[in-house]
Design an enzyme around this catalytic site. Sequence first.
Site: not given
Ligand code: HSE
Length: 418
Positions: A128, A184, A17, A199
């Site tokens: 995202g 991740e 990022v 989230k």
């Molecule tokens: N590892 C997360 C995903 C990255 O695959 O959505 C974005 O938050």
Amino acid sequence: MDDKRPLRIGLIGFGCVGQGFYDILQRQPELGLTITRIAVKSPDKPRTLPAERFSFRADELLADPNLDLLVEVIDDPAEAFRLVSAALRQGRRIVSANKAMVARHLPELVALQREFGGTLLYEAAVCGSIPIIRTLDAYFSHEPLRAVSGIFNGSSNYVLTRMSEEGSDYGPALAEAQALGFAETDPALDMGAFDPRSKAVILAAHAFGLLLNPDEVLNLGIEGVGAADIAYAASLGQKIKVIAGLYRLPNGRVTALVTPQLLGPESPFFNVEHEFNGVAIEAEYAGPHFLQGRGAGGHPTGSAVLADVQALRSGFRYGYTKQAARFQAQLVEGLEVEVYLRHPSAAALGQALDWLRLPAQAVLPGTDGTQATGSVGLAALGQWRVALREAGVFVARLGEVGLIPEVPAEAETAHALA
Ligand code: HSE
């Protein structure tokens, strides 16, 4: 602030990022944003920029009065909280992309902003490049919402897409998601639905004013998914997607959960593939909305960081107005859902049926005892969540969460006497 001089940014973290954000800024010098300092943890890791560009102590950036704002994009939630809370105590403006950190510490982060006057924005932490937090917080600030649900994890969606479109196996599909920079550092967070749970917890604060403890939100992952599950869904004309849902129940309370779900072409999520995420918002007066975009990757997430930097520049801060709505959460107790379960071993599936108090008749005919469907309480799913994962049982929901009907007292008595 003088809007004409370049804004001096301290960037903490230079992974996927951080590099995405850096690259976007290099391509758009006209924005007047300068990354003055970059802090990273390891002095030994090969980098795409010369070593003299980096500092190895993030605290030096916190102590630098010449930085106008900070951007924190590291993947260690504890260190991220230490840095972000220290910045807020200084009344600074800071952008974070760390969903696990924000989800776990939201009450303290809101309080620190109120006490010291700093501002924290974290659009990049959820889905995202989809502008979902600002949409919920600002645009829908005074509209009661009925539901916010969607695909909040790009990596697991990528794996499911590859398994269903190309017939890929789980392992190679996950390796691809990792190689593309979607997963991740610990991909169990993606595949076990911990990442989309964080989230969902963040969105619950902006959509319903609920400050949930992530540990109390039911999450089921896709570690146990196999070709047989994809084929079962396809036989019904459906696909498997990991859906995070925040739903207002008929009793006015709000529930939250993240699970694989079988859904058909009528669902807005049916054609959201690969690393794309999708969010559906059901608003009381405005009706249904749907947002789709890339949920992972350096440039899409870097773009969300940039949007937050520009928002900070113009004085934007989250209103958290829904806290006044005083919604109450009902996470598992009194709720049930129809589920599909599978394990390659009939004995292991039988054990799972016992745990969830499903009868032997739940087994689907012609499956040699390896697949079943039935209605289960969310409390039982929560209680056996870890055991189901460790045993490798794949569980997906087949429909929406409902209230368990209350049995009238007389009926209970009659039943007891019978
Ligand atoms: N590892 C997360 C995903 C990255 O695959 O959505 C974005 O938050």
